[in-house]
Design a protein around this motif. Structure first.
Motif, PDB file in Angstrom:
ATOM      1  N   ASP A  65     -29.127 -83.257  -1.813  1.00 31.51           N
ATOM      2  CA  ASP A  65     -29.340 -83.604  -3.216  1.00 31.51           C
ATOM      3  C   ASP A  65     -30.239 -82.628  -3.956  1.00 31.51           C
ATOM      4  O   ASP A  65     -30.787 -82.967  -5.008  1.00 31.51           O
ATOM      5  CB  ASP A  65     -29.907 -85.016  -3.329  1.00 31.51           C
ATOM      6  N   ALA A  66     -30.408 -81.409  -3.451  1.00 29.56           N
ATOM      7  CA  ALA A  66     -31.298 -80.441  -4.118  1.00 29.56           C
ATOM      8  C   ALA A  66     -30.819 -80.144  -5.537  1.00 29.56           C
ATOM      9  O   ALA A  66     -31.624 -80.080  -6.476  1.00 29.56           O
ATOM     10  CB  ALA A  66     -31.385 -79.150  -3.307  1.00 29.56           C
ATOM     11  N   PHE A  67     -29.513 -79.976  -5.704  1.00 30.71           N
ATOM     12  CA  PHE A  67     -29.003 -79.664  -7.038  1.00 30.71           C
ATOM     13  C   PHE A  67     -29.211 -80.834  -7.990  1.00 30.71           C
ATOM     14  O   PHE A  67     -29.486 -80.644  -9.179  1.00 30.71           O
ATOM     15  CB  PHE A  67     -27.520 -79.295  -6.979  1.00 30.71           C
ATOM     16  N   ASP A  68     -29.092 -82.065  -7.485  1.00 31.51           N
ATOM     17  CA  ASP A  68     -29.312 -83.237  -8.326  1.00 31.51           C
ATOM     18  C   ASP A  68     -30.713 -83.216  -8.925  1.00 31.51           C
ATOM     19  O   ASP A  68     -30.916 -83.583 -10.086  1.00 31.51           O
ATOM     20  CB  ASP A  68     -29.142 -84.525  -7.511  1.00 31.51           C
ATOM     21  N   HIS A  69     -31.694 -82.787  -8.124  1.00 34.80           N
ATOM     22  CA  HIS A  69     -33.083 -82.793  -8.569  1.00 34.80           C
ATOM     23  C   HIS A  69     -33.429 -81.559  -9.387  1.00 34.80           C
ATOM     24  O   HIS A  69     -34.502 -81.511  -9.988  1.00 34.80           O
ATOM     25  CB  HIS A  69     -34.022 -82.908  -7.365  1.00 34.80           C
ATOM     26  N   MET A  70     -32.553 -80.570  -9.410  1.00 33.53           N
ATOM     27  CA  MET A  70     -32.781 -79.397 -10.243  1.00 33.53           C
ATOM     28  C   MET A  70     -32.055 -79.514 -11.573  1.00 33.53           C
ATOM     29  O   MET A  70     -32.593 -79.131 -12.627  1.00 33.53           O
ATOM     30  CB  MET A  70     -32.314 -78.123  -9.532  1.00 33.53           C
ATOM     31  N   HIS A  71     -30.849 -80.027 -11.539  1.00 37.40           N
ATOM     32  CA  HIS A  71     -29.957 -79.978 -12.702  1.00 37.40           C
ATOM     33  C   HIS A  71     -30.532 -80.674 -13.931  1.00 37.40           C
ATOM     34  O   HIS A  71     -30.561 -80.104 -15.030  1.00 37.40           O
ATOM     35  CB  HIS A  71     -28.606 -80.590 -12.330  1.00 37.40           C
ATOM     36  N   ALA A  72     -31.003 -81.920 -13.780  1.00 33.17           N
ATOM     37  CA  ALA A  72     -31.464 -82.688 -14.937  1.00 33.17           C
ATOM     38  C   ALA A  72     -32.654 -82.040 -15.637  1.00 33.17           C
ATOM     39  O   ALA A  72     -32.604 -81.772 -16.838  1.00 33.17           O
ATOM     40  CB  ALA A  72     -31.793 -84.122 -14.518  1.00 33.17           C
ATOM     41  N   PRO A  73     -33.761 -81.781 -14.922  1.00 32.51           N
ATOM     42  CA  PRO A  73     -34.910 -81.194 -15.631  1.00 32.51           C
ATOM     43  C   PRO A  73     -34.634 -79.795 -16.159  1.00 32.51           C
ATOM     44  O   PRO A  73     -35.123 -79.432 -17.229  1.00 32.51           O
ATOM     45  CB  PRO A  73     -36.027 -81.178 -14.581  1.00 32.51           C
ATOM     46  N   LEU A  74     -33.819 -79.008 -15.451  1.00 31.06           N
ATOM     47  CA  LEU A  74     -33.516 -77.650 -15.919  1.00 31.06           C
ATOM     48  C   LEU A  74     -32.697 -77.706 -17.209  1.00 31.06           C
ATOM     49  O   LEU A  74     -32.952 -76.958 -18.162  1.00 31.06           O
ATOM     50  CB  LEU A  74     -32.754 -76.886 -14.840  1.00 31.06           C
ATOM     51  N   THR A  75     -31.726 -78.595 -17.257  1.00 29.86           N
ATOM     52  CA  THR A  75     -30.897 -78.734 -18.455  1.00 29.86           C
ATOM     53  C   THR A  75     -31.722 -79.187 -19.654  1.00 29.86           C
ATOM     54  O   THR A  75     -31.597 -78.660 -20.764  1.00 29.86           O
ATOM     55  CB  THR A  75     -29.761 -79.739 -18.195  1.00 29.86           C
ATOM     56  N   LEU A  76     -32.591 -80.169 -19.428  1.00 30.88           N
ATOM     57  CA  LEU A  76     -33.416 -80.685 -20.516  1.00 30.88           C
ATOM     58  C   LEU A  76     -34.483 -79.681 -20.943  1.00 30.88           C
ATOM     59  O   LEU A  76     -34.826 -79.588 -22.126  1.00 30.88           O
ATOM     60  CB  LEU A  76     -34.063 -82.000 -20.082  1.00 30.88           C
ATOM     61  N   LEU A  77     -34.996 -78.916 -19.990  1.00 32.71           N
ATOM     62  CA  LEU A  77     -35.957 -77.863 -20.329  1.00 32.71           C
ATOM     63  C   LEU A  77     -35.291 -76.804 -21.192  1.00 32.71           C
ATOM     64  O   LEU A  77     -35.858 -76.361 -22.205  1.00 32.71           O
ATOM     65  CB  LEU A  77     -36.509 -77.226 -19.049  1.00 32.71           C
ATOM     66  N   ALA A  78     -34.090 -76.382 -20.818  1.00 29.44           N
ATOM     67  CA  ALA A  78     -33.361 -75.382 -21.605  1.00 29.44           C
ATOM     68  C   ALA A  78     -33.091 -75.895 -23.014  1.00 29.44           C
ATOM     69  O   ALA A  78     -33.185 -75.141 -23.990  1.00 29.44           O
ATOM     70  CB  ALA A  78     -32.052 -75.026 -20.904  1.00 29.44           C
ATOM     71  N   GLU A  79     -32.765 -77.175 -23.140  1.00 29.30           N
ATOM     72  CA  GLU A  79     -32.525 -77.760 -24.457  1.00 29.30           C
ATOM     73  C   GLU A  79     -33.769 -77.637 -25.331  1.00 29.30           C
ATOM     74  O   GLU A  79     -33.700 -77.261 -26.509  1.00 29.30           O
ATOM     75  CB  GLU A  79     -32.140 -79.231 -24.295  1.00 29.30           C
ATOM     76  N   ARG A  80     -34.918 -77.960 -24.745  1.00 26.34           N
ATOM     77  CA  ARG A  80     -36.162 -77.893 -25.499  1.00 26.34           C
ATOM     78  C   ARG A  80     -36.510 -76.451 -25.883  1.00 26.34           C
ATOM     79  O   ARG A  80     -36.957 -76.193 -27.006  1.00 26.34           O
ATOM     80  CB  ARG A  80     -37.299 -78.494 -24.677  1.00 26.34           C
ATOM     81  N   MET A  81     -36.347 -75.518 -24.947  1.00 24.71           N
ATOM     82  CA  MET A  81     -36.694 -74.132 -25.228  1.00 24.71           C
ATOM     83  C   MET A  81     -35.765 -73.539 -26.282  1.00 24.71           C
ATOM     84  O   MET A  81     -36.177 -72.728 -27.111  1.00 24.71           O
ATOM     85  CB  MET A  81     -36.644 -73.307 -23.943  1.00 24.71           C
TER      86      MET A  81
END
Length: 336
Positions: free
Chosen positions: A165-181
């Motif tokens: 589940d490594a990708f599961d724990h990376m995908h959400a925060p990375l996507t939301l971080l990119a949205e904010r940036m």
């Protein structure tokens, strides 16, 4: 006069990130031990009572109790200063330069439970609080990711083999971080402005070590009196890729692809880490391929014990690399 609450606080903010059980808390606890055992004259000092208490409590648990720290169940924040030798600077026309003060790298560490990264719905504002509102702690975590410029992402190859589940724990925060940036205008060149240290944890586990050995990736530091095996930063990327091949879900390769898509190549660095290191017999004082396991597994994960002395591997290095890169980036900005 009232004390300035910001005094002694670090200039740089580093956020730890990873799945549950990936070793975030243990890595933090091993920092003091790693610095004390090293010969490079770096030291870590708490910038507030809570951070100092953390060092004392967790270090004692590892050294004297031989037990692994309990995983965090709530947001925890630490403020430390890494102090090391002064950077050398040549004087004008060969003259002796004036003495320089010790090098100081301020690190603000925000550590959140790995389970907080499990779904985009919960991080994005899905109902997780009793009243149906967004959990403010998760919102704070996203705020910290946005403000930080240094990330430590922990990849646990053993958990990935079992759960995947490594990708599961990376995908959400990375996507939301990119949205904010993107909304903040800091995604102009198509990449995040952050530096990220990717730590492949549990290097001491036989399955990880043997994978590195079979791929011919192991090396030994000539200055290491114990002869402990290591993997260089350049080769750790290959080790990461190899370990992704045995993911239970088959999605681990997308972790590496996401890193390449979202971060500048020169702002990604890989580290093969172990918070407890390998077992070293006190009589021989040297690594033994026939007897190197330093963890004694129990019936449950929480029953596991540490067998011998701790010799952390690549625990300090990710922090120093991030601190130095962030300090250099800040100096370049101020000088422009």
């Amino acid at each position: 006069m009232q004390p300035d609450p910001s005094r002694g606080r670090p200039d740089h903010n580093i956020v730890m990130w990873g799945a549950p059980g990936s070793g975030k808390t243990t890595l933090l606890a091993a920092l003091f031990i790693a610095l004390t055992r090293s010969d490079n004259d770096w030291k870590i000092i708490g910038s507030d009572p809570a951070s100092s208490d953390y060092l004392i409590e967790k270090t004692n648990a590892l050294l004297r109790g031989k037990v692994f720290p309990e995983a965090n169940m709530a947001m925890e924040r630490y403020h430390w200063t890494l102090i090391g030798p002064a950077l050398r600077k040549l004087g004008f026309w060969g003259r002796k330069a004036k003495p320089r003060p010790p090098t100081r790298i301020g690190i603000g560490m925000t550590d959140a439970p790995g389970g907080w990264f499990d779904t985009g719905r919960r991080l994005a504002g899905g109902p997780s609080a009793p009243d149906g509102s967004e959990d403010p702690s998760r919102q704070e975590l996203l705020d910290n990711l946005e403000r930080s410029r240094g990330l430590v992402f922990l990849f646990d190859p053993i958990r990935e083999f079992i759960i995947g589940d490594a990708f599961d724990h990376m995908h959400a925060p990375l996507t939301l971080l990119a949205e904010r940036m993107l909304a903040a205008g800091e995604f102009a060149d198509g990449k995040l402005p952050h530096h990220i240290a990717v730590c492949v944890t549990k290097f001491d586990d036989p399955r990880v070590l043997e994978t590195a050995e079979k791929r011919g990736l192991l090396t030994v530091d000539v200055d290491d009196p114990y002869g402990l095996p290591r993997v260089t930063s350049e080769d750790t990327r290959e080790l990461f890729h190899e370990l992704c091949q045995v993911s239970a879900s088959g999605n681990a390769d997308m972790v590496l692809k996401s890193l390449d898509q979202f971060f500048h190549p020169d702002r990604i660095r890989f580290f093969a880490t172990s918070s407890i290191g390998f077992y070293v017999d006190r009589r021989t004082k040297h690594f033994d391929w026939d007897d190197f396991q330093n963890m004694l597994p129990g019936e449950a994960d929480e029953d596991s014990r540490i067998r011998g002395q701790l010799h952390p591997i690549n625990v300090v290095e990710p922090m120093l690399w991030l601190g130095q890169r962030l300090a250099a980036a800040r100096a370049a900005t101020e000088g422009s």
